[in-house]
Design a protein around this motif. Sequence first.
Motif, mmCIF file in Angstrom:
data_model
loop_
_atom_site.group_PDB
_atom_site.id
_atom_site.type_symbol
_atom_site.label_atom_id
_atom_site.label_comp_id
_atom_site.label_asym_id
_atom_site.label_seq_id
_atom_site.Cartn_x
_atom_site.Cartn_y
_atom_site.Cartn_z
ATOM 1 N N LEU A 145 -1.842 19.273 -48.181
ATOM 2 C CA LEU A 145 -1.395 19.024 -49.550
ATOM 3 C C LEU A 145 -1.760 17.602 -49.966
ATOM 4 O O LEU A 145 -1.811 16.693 -49.129
ATOM 5 N N PRO A 146 -2.022 17.372 -51.264
ATOM 6 C CA PRO A 146 -2.374 16.027 -51.719
ATOM 7 C C PRO A 146 -1.325 14.982 -51.317
ATOM 8 O O PRO A 146 -0.121 15.218 -51.442
ATOM 9 N N ASN A 147 -1.797 13.860 -50.809
ATOM 10 C CA ASN A 147 -0.964 12.713 -50.429
ATOM 11 C C ASN A 147 -0.019 12.993 -49.259
ATOM 12 O O ASN A 147 0.931 12.239 -49.047
ATOM 13 N N MET A 148 -0.261 14.080 -48.524
ATOM 14 C CA MET A 148 0.547 14.332 -47.334
ATOM 15 C C MET A 148 -0.005 13.458 -46.204
ATOM 16 O O MET A 148 -1.200 13.494 -45.899
ATOM 17 N N VAL A 149 0.882 12.672 -45.592
ATOM 18 C CA VAL A 149 0.469 11.705 -44.574
ATOM 19 C C VAL A 149 0.586 12.281 -43.170
ATOM 20 O O VAL A 149 -0.299 12.125 -42.333
ATOM 21 N N LYS A 150 1.711 12.983 -42.928
ATOM 22 C CA LYS A 150 1.942 13.523 -41.590
ATOM 23 C C LYS A 150 2.958 14.641 -41.664
ATOM 24 O O LYS A 150 3.868 14.615 -42.502
ATOM 25 N N VAL A 151 2.826 15.632 -40.770
ATOM 26 C CA VAL A 151 3.820 16.693 -40.650
ATOM 27 C C VAL A 151 4.145 16.865 -39.170
ATOM 28 O O VAL A 151 3.268 16.738 -38.310
ATOM 29 N N VAL A 152 5.417 17.143 -38.892
ATOM 30 C CA VAL A 152 5.859 17.343 -37.515
ATOM 31 C C VAL A 152 6.701 18.609 -37.437
ATOM 32 O O VAL A 152 7.715 18.738 -38.133
ATOM 33 N N GLY A 153 6.261 19.546 -36.615
ATOM 34 C CA GLY A 153 7.027 20.762 -36.379
ATOM 35 C C GLY A 153 8.040 20.539 -35.269
ATOM 36 O O GLY A 153 7.724 19.929 -34.236
ATOM 37 N N MET A 154 9.241 21.035 -35.459
ATOM 38 C CA MET A 154 10.297 20.945 -34.460
ATOM 39 C C MET A 154 10.232 22.172 -33.537
ATOM 40 O O MET A 154 9.550 23.156 -33.846
ATOM 41 N N ARG A 168 3.102 10.383 -49.564
ATOM 42 C CA ARG A 168 3.049 9.092 -50.249
ATOM 43 C C ARG A 168 2.886 9.316 -51.739
ATOM 44 O O ARG A 168 1.974 10.026 -52.174
ATOM 45 N N GLU A 169 3.818 8.786 -52.528
ATOM 46 C CA GLU A 169 3.751 8.746 -53.996
ATOM 47 C C GLU A 169 3.860 10.103 -54.679
ATOM 48 O O GLU A 169 3.804 10.190 -55.896
ATOM 49 N N THR A 178 11.053 3.800 -45.352
ATOM 50 C CA THR A 178 10.059 2.741 -45.185
ATOM 51 C C THR A 178 9.609 2.736 -43.736
ATOM 52 O O THR A 178 10.415 2.537 -42.822
ATOM 53 N N LEU A 179 8.325 2.991 -43.523
ATOM 54 C CA LEU A 179 7.732 2.989 -42.192
ATOM 55 C C LEU A 179 6.522 2.055 -42.212
ATOM 56 O O LEU A 179 5.669 2.161 -43.103
ATOM 57 N N ASP A 180 6.458 1.148 -41.249
ATOM 58 C CA ASP A 180 5.345 0.187 -41.184
ATOM 59 C C ASP A 180 5.166 -0.557 -42.506
ATOM 60 O O ASP A 180 4.037 -0.745 -42.984
ATOM 61 N N HIS A 181 6.303 -0.914 -43.116
ATOM 62 C CA HIS A 181 6.323 -1.711 -44.357
ATOM 63 C C HIS A 181 5.771 -0.957 -45.566
ATOM 64 O O HIS A 181 5.450 -1.563 -46.586
ATOM 65 N N ASN A 182 5.658 0.352 -45.439
ATOM 66 C CA ASN A 182 5.216 1.170 -46.572
ATOM 67 C C ASN A 182 6.291 2.196 -46.923
ATOM 68 O O ASN A 182 7.010 2.669 -46.049
ATOM 69 N N ASP A 183 6.390 2.523 -48.213
ATOM 70 C CA ASP A 183 7.378 3.495 -48.670
ATOM 71 C C ASP A 183 6.780 4.903 -48.692
ATOM 72 O O ASP A 183 5.638 5.097 -49.145
#
Length: 362
Positions: free
Chosen positions: A36-45, A63-64, A231-236
């Motif tokens: 998906l647009p602007n998806m940074v990471k996904v984690v399955g449980m 992001r955004e 906020t992760l690694d100084h980014n929102d």
Amino acid sequence: MDNSIQILSEKVSLIASNKTWIDGLAIEQLEGTAELPNMVKVVGMPDLHPGKGYPIGAAYLSREIIYPALIGSDIGCGMGFWQTDISIAKLSIDKLTRQIGNIDQPDTRHKYNLGTIGGGNHFAELQKVSKIFNEQLFEHYQLDAKKLFLLVHSGSRGLGHAILQNQISRFGYQGLADESPEAHEYLVKHDNAVAFAMLNRQVIAERLLNNLNSHGRELLNVCHNFLQKVTLDHNDYWLHRKGASSALDELVIVPGSRGDYSYLVKPIQNEALLLSLAHGAGRKWRRADCKSKLDTRYTIAELKRTKLGSRVICEDSRLIFEEAPQAYKSIDSVIESMQQANIVTVIAQLTPILNYKTQGGH
């Protein structure tokens, strides 16, 4: 202890030991969501299973852009957990079954069914401690193994559903720019639904405890379907959880099926795994398949008893099959996966005594 962490691609991770059953379709959906647009990471449980387009049992970092459809219709759904003053000495399940009554009708006739459990996999359950794994934490939280506990799994009822339907009718399943008026409008509604869901669990507990002539101390009231700015690694970023508990909560209860154990855990925060935990056992079977798989093997009366000796109150014949323990993964494999990933400290194991779904009145 991290051999349950699987890196499937640059954006996709999965927490699952070699004993954890994972549906291939759920992984396909997880990988699709990562695109998906602007998806940074996904984690399955480890409780990951297929949903309607997007899998359940996962956390999604964007992001955004926010994605209301990822949260789904039961915004704020989660778990509430109470220490009751009901002694397990000379415990009578027959008496509890008579006393627990019927809370299918809404409290004060509220428009969105305040104080009711709802359908699907929602329930309230009286439990007893069967094993203590961490005496220090058990004592720290002033838990009493000689008394019953009450677990409530419910959400925002009709309110969350109405919010999502309005969203889809206006925007479909697309994301919204987080600074847009439409996103702000959704976030206000989202926060209201989360507050309603938390209140709903408290009212359910109060109504049941009143019927049981008991009192309870709230130990936790946490969500697993919600959106959070982080906020992760100084980014929102925007962290979407769909069937995933937050590792930012002090305590989390991870329930199995109605015929399996629940585990009280203390989360260990891991940003690489999106500060999230499994929210339960996760389904193995589709709801539509349950009756045909079970009705030639079990009567409804037999399905109201479990292998652990507990009882089930469910006067809905469809739900009695759909929510059968056989339809769910083993909770032990889910907990083991999280222990191997070092994201939980297990405090105690709890055994179901009486599981309340519906008396069939509403």
